[in-house]
Structure formats: structure tokens, C-alpha cells
Scaffold this motif. Structure first.
Motif, PDB file in Angstrom:
ATOM      1  N   VAL A 176      39.884  38.266  34.387  1.00  0.00           N
ATOM      2  CA  VAL A 176      41.070  38.975  33.893  1.00  0.00           C
ATOM      3  C   VAL A 176      41.923  38.103  32.963  1.00  0.00           C
ATOM      4  CG1 VAL A 176      43.259  40.039  34.602  1.00  0.00           C
ATOM      5  CG2 VAL A 176      41.128  40.663  35.764  1.00  0.00           C
ATOM      6  N   PRO A 177      42.176  36.827  33.314  1.00  0.00           N
ATOM      7  CA  PRO A 177      43.014  36.019  32.405  1.00  0.00           C
ATOM      8  C   PRO A 177      42.360  35.699  31.069  1.00  0.00           C
ATOM      9  CG  PRO A 177      42.978  35.093  34.636  1.00  0.00           C
ATOM     10  CD  PRO A 177      41.893  36.126  34.579  1.00  0.00           C
ATOM     11  N   THR A 178      41.050  35.923  30.946  1.00  0.00           N
ATOM     12  CA  THR A 178      40.341  35.565  29.713  1.00  0.00           C
ATOM     13  C   THR A 178      40.305  36.692  28.688  1.00  0.00           C
ATOM     14  OG1 THR A 178      38.093  36.345  30.307  1.00  0.00           O
ATOM     15  CG2 THR A 178      38.788  34.211  31.189  1.00  0.00           C
ATOM     16  N   THR A 182      40.166  45.789  37.332  1.00  0.00           N
ATOM     17  CA  THR A 182      39.403  44.763  38.032  1.00  0.00           C
ATOM     18  C   THR A 182      39.135  45.235  39.458  1.00  0.00           C
ATOM     19  OG1 THR A 182      39.251  42.386  38.488  1.00  0.00           O
ATOM     20  CG2 THR A 182      41.399  43.429  38.864  1.00  0.00           C
ATOM     21  N   VAL A 183      38.543  44.361  40.257  1.00  0.00           N
ATOM     22  CA  VAL A 183      38.152  44.724  41.617  1.00  0.00           C
ATOM     23  C   VAL A 183      38.769  43.757  42.613  1.00  0.00           C
ATOM     24  CG1 VAL A 183      35.995  45.850  40.955  1.00  0.00           C
ATOM     25  CG2 VAL A 183      36.007  43.382  41.356  1.00  0.00           C
ATOM     26  N   CYS A 184      38.833  44.180  43.881  1.00  0.00           N
ATOM     27  CA  CYS A 184      39.207  43.248  44.941  1.00  0.00           C
ATOM     28  C   CYS A 184      38.429  43.591  46.206  1.00  0.00           C
ATOM     29  CB  CYS A 184      40.717  43.219  45.181  1.00  0.00           C
ATOM     30  SG  CYS A 184      41.419  44.578  46.128  1.00  0.00           S
ATOM     31  N   ILE A 217      38.239  48.697  30.439  1.00  0.00           N
ATOM     32  CA  ILE A 217      37.142  47.835  30.853  1.00  0.00           C
ATOM     33  C   ILE A 217      37.398  47.451  32.295  1.00  0.00           C
ATOM     34  CG2 ILE A 217      36.652  46.949  28.544  1.00  0.00           C
ATOM     35  CD1 ILE A 217      38.047  44.303  29.381  1.00  0.00           C
ATOM     36  N   CYS A 218      36.315  47.241  33.061  1.00  0.00           N
ATOM     37  CA  CYS A 218      36.440  46.822  34.458  1.00  0.00           C
ATOM     38  C   CYS A 218      35.628  45.547  34.635  1.00  0.00           C
ATOM     39  CB  CYS A 218      35.954  47.920  35.396  1.00  0.00           C
ATOM     40  SG  CYS A 218      36.197  47.521  37.156  1.00  0.00           S
ATOM     41  N   ILE A 219      36.316  44.479  35.013  1.00  0.00           N
ATOM     42  CA  ILE A 219      35.692  43.158  35.087  1.00  0.00           C
ATOM     43  C   ILE A 219      36.082  42.454  36.382  1.00  0.00           C
ATOM     44  CG2 ILE A 219      35.536  42.870  32.586  1.00  0.00           C
ATOM     45  CD1 ILE A 219      38.146  41.277  32.690  1.00  0.00           C
TER      46      ILE A 219
END
Length: 221
Positions: free
Chosen positions: A49-51, A62-64, A42-44
Motif C-alpha cells: 500500500v505505501p508503494t 487491500t486485505v487483512c 486496485i487490490c493489493i
């Protein structure tokens, strides 16, 4: 190429939820869907992320610097470091395409390298080049800079830029440039089976999509 199946394509998908109003409940539902569909990850968004609940075999991406890329290299690196500390397996960073268009490839390499330093192997760094906003020469330059800076993937698009998302042409050019040494992620505007297959046939090794269910439902029986 081996014939693509629903299961084989699912294993190439980053099941994505990056909308600005996403809730923890929606992220939890995304995680359940990813396990049901058998997606790669999954990408969120970073603050989600902590959830994330237990994902089993599904990876967490994830993204930055998202979605504009107009953040300092230090800020992008800090975002990546925090994401990895919270359990992210992969980080998709947005480059500053202004550096590319200005011809400052040295600064471009430096910002990618700064983020990669916070995403050490076996963690994976994907570099979003926003291909729709680039010329062919700029796509090639961005891919070469990404490889030189130690990235693991190049990725077409954020899905948020007005220039549009992935195209077969861009994916082919990116795949030719990295020559199998890096992965190629196609994202942005992939909403059906035929488009997903076209991207894979063009050289994509990963797909970033939110329409996962619709795409897989279109697979041949």
C-alpha cells in the motif's frame, strides 16, 4: 438488468494482485492498467500500500487477516488501521471461519466490528466469508453477522482456499441475504467475460479479479 458493457463491468472491478512474490514494479504496472481499463480499484497486499503511485480516480483496496483468517481480532484491526493510515480506501478482511463453524457468531461479529472500527465511513469494509468452505446456512449466518457488525460488503472468497472461489449459487444466496443493504463482491476463479456477467446477474456488485484484461476483451463489441 441494463445490458453490461466493457466499461460498466470495468467500473465494478477490483483489479487484483495478491500473489506472494509481487514486486513494487508489478504494483506500479497494476496501477497503470487500472487507469487504462477504468476499474473501480486496485487490490493489493498490505505491505504494498505505501508503494502505490498516484491512482487518479481509481480507489485503493487491500486485505487483512489474509488469506487464512486465523489472526486475532486485535491483529486484524491493527492491520486495517495501518492500511487506512497509509491511504487505503477499502479493506477486505478474512473472517475466522472456525468461529462460524463452531457456532460462535458473537465472536465472529466482534472481530468484524473491531475491524470496521478502524475502517470508518466513507472507507469501506468487505468481509471475506470463504463461501466455498461453507454450507448454505453458514453463508447466511456469515452474511447476517457481517451486516450486524457494520460491514459494507460481503465477499465470497480469498482465491487461496482449496474449496475454490465464487459460484453463482453462493453469490445469489449472499445477495438474497443482504437484500441490497450491503454490497456483494464475487472473487476467485473469475477469468472470462461470461463468468463475470454470470456473477453480476446473480447479484454481485463488485468483482475481484486478476484477469481483468482478458475479461474485458471478451465483452461484446
Amino acid at each position: 438488468m441494463t445490458e453490461l458493457t466493457s466499461a460498466s463491468v470495468a467500473r465494478m472491478i477490483d483489479h487484483t494482485l495478491l500473489k506472494t512474490d509481487a514486486t513494487p514494479q508489478e504494483v506500479a504496472a497494476l496501477a497503470v492498467q487500472a487507469q487504462k481499463f477504468g476499474t473501480f480499484s486496485i487490490c493489493i497486499s498490505p505491505n504494498m500500500v505505501p508503494t502505490v503511485p498516484e491512482l487518479g480516480a481509481v480507489k485503493l483496496a487491500t486485505v487483512c487477516g489474509f488469506p487464512s483468517g486465523k489472526h486475532t481480532a486485535a491483529m486484524k484491526a491493527a492491520e486495517a488501521r495501518e492500511a487506512v493510515a497509509h491511504g487505503a480506501d477499502e479493506v477486505d478482511m478474512v473472517i475466522d471461519i472456525g468461529l462460524l463453524k463452531a457456532g460462535n457468531t458473537a465472536a465472529l461479529r466482534e472481530e468484524i466490528a473491531a475491524v470496521k472500527a478502524e475502517v470508518p465511513s466513507p472507507k469501506v469494509l468487505k468481509v471475506i466469508i470463504e463461501s466455498g468452505a461453507l454450507t448454505d446456512d453458514e453463508i447466511v449466518t456469515a452474511c447476517k453477522a457481517s451486516e450486524e457488525a457494520g460491514a459494507d460488503f460481503v465477499k465470497t472468497s480469498t482465491g487461496f482456499h482449496p474449496s475454490g472461489g465464487a459460484t453463482v449459487h453462493a453469490v445469489e444466496l449472499m445477495a438474497q441475504t443482504v437484500g441490497g443493504r450491503l454490497g456483494v463482491k464475487a472473487s476467485g476463479g473469475i477469468r472470462d467475460w461470461a463468468t463475470a456477467v454470470a456473477m453480476v446477474e446473480a447479484g454481485a456488485t463488485r468483482l475481484g479479479v486478476s484477469a481483468t484484461e482478458a475479461i474485458l476483451a471478451g465483452a461484446p463489441a
